[in-house]
Design a protein around this motif. Sequence first.
Motif, PDB file in Angstrom:
ATOM      1  N   ASP A 342       0.828  -1.212   0.000  1.00  0.00           N
ATOM      2  CA  ASP A 342       0.000   0.000   0.000  1.00  0.00           C
ATOM      3  C   ASP A 342       0.862   1.261   0.000  1.00  0.00           C
ATOM      4  N   GLY A 343       1.998   1.215  -0.710  1.00  0.00           N
ATOM      5  CA  GLY A 343       2.860   2.378  -0.848  1.00  0.00           C
ATOM      6  C   GLY A 343       3.744   2.670   0.353  1.00  0.00           C
ATOM      7  N   LYS A 344       3.757   1.807   1.358  1.00  0.00           N
ATOM      8  CA  LYS A 344       4.546   2.051   2.564  1.00  0.00           C
ATOM      9  C   LYS A 344       5.452   0.859   2.856  1.00  0.00           C
TER      10      LYS A 344
END
Length: 351
Positions: A342-344
Motif C-alpha cells: 500500500d505504498g509504505k
Amino acid sequence: MIGRIIGYLAAVLVTAYLFFMYDAYVISGLLLFLILYFFIALLWMLLMRGKLVPVPDRVPAMGESGKRIRAGVTLRNQSKRMDLRFDFTVKIHYAGRKGGKKKRYRGHIRAGEKKTFWCEFEPEMCGNVEVCVDKVRIYDFLGILCISRRCRKNARVKVMPEFRLMPLEITRRTREFQADADVYSGERRGDDPSEIYQVREYRTRDSLKDIHWKLSAREGELMIKERGFPLGCTVLIWFEADAGTGGTAGISRLLEKGASLSVTLAEEKCIHMAAWYEEKNERIVKLRVDDEESCYEMIWRLMDLEPCTDREKRRACYEDAFRGQEFGSIVTVDSEGNLIQDGKKQELLRL
C-alpha cells in the motif's frame, strides 16, 4: 617476462656492438640467430596460439552465500606434437559488477594433454557469480616473448539465498479471496458456479438457483449443488529492481527477502504469484507458487533478474499483463530489499 625481454634486447645490442668491433664468424652467426629468432618465434606463436583452449567446465551450477565454492578451469593443448608454455588469469566477480577476485596460472602443458586448474572463493552475497577467462597467453620456446588470444569463456554460479521463515499475518480476507484458477479446492466450498464442490440435500434458506434439477428429479427430493472454491493466486509478489539503486548488495537483499516471503507463504498454504519485468524481452515473467518446491524453482528463475533502465516501459507492461486480474494483497520487493505494501515500507506484513 619484462626482465627476459630486456635481457634479450641487451644480448642483441651487445652482440651487434661486438659485430662492429670484431670481425669474427661466430659473432656474425650469433647476431643473425638473435635477429631471426624474433621472427621465427613470432611466426610459431601465431601458429600455436589457437591450440590452447581454456574452458571453465568444472564450475558448479549452484552455491550458497558464506560457503566455500570450488571451481575449475580445464586447459587443453590441441597440438599433437608441440609442448606449449602458457599464462592465463581467472576472474571471479558478480554479474554486472566491476572488480572481483583474480588468480593467475602459468606453466607448460604437453602435446595433446589437458590440465584442470582449481580456485576457491567464498561469496558474501547471493546472486550470479561469473567465473571468466578473458584471454590466454602463449610463450615462445625460451619463454621470452608472448602473444595473447582473447577467448571470453565464462561460467555462472547461482549463489542461492537462505530461505528463512518470516513473521507475517494472513487475514481472513486473503484466505477467503477467490481468484480465477483452473484448479479447485477439494476441502472447501466457494462461489464459482463453473465447478461443483459437492451435492447435498436441500436445506432451508438455500437458493433456488443452486438446485440440481436433474438429480432432484431422479432422487425424488430437492438436491443442492455447492459451488467450488478456485485455488487461484491470492497474493502477488512484485519484484522491482531499478538500475542505479541498490547495486549488487541491493539485489542480494531483494533475493533474500523474496525467498523468505515466498517460502513463508508456501508454508502457510497461501498460493501466490511472483512476477518481475524482463527488460531484454520486454515482458512480465509470472510464476505461480503452490509449495516449497515451486518456491525454489521461482527463486532459481529470479536469479537472472537484471535491473530495469526504462521504468515507463515496465509500468506499461505491468498494466497490460495484469489488466482485469485481481489479488487479495500485493507486496513489492524493491532494489534495496524493502517490503512495500500500500505504498509504505513494512517490517511486519499483514496480508
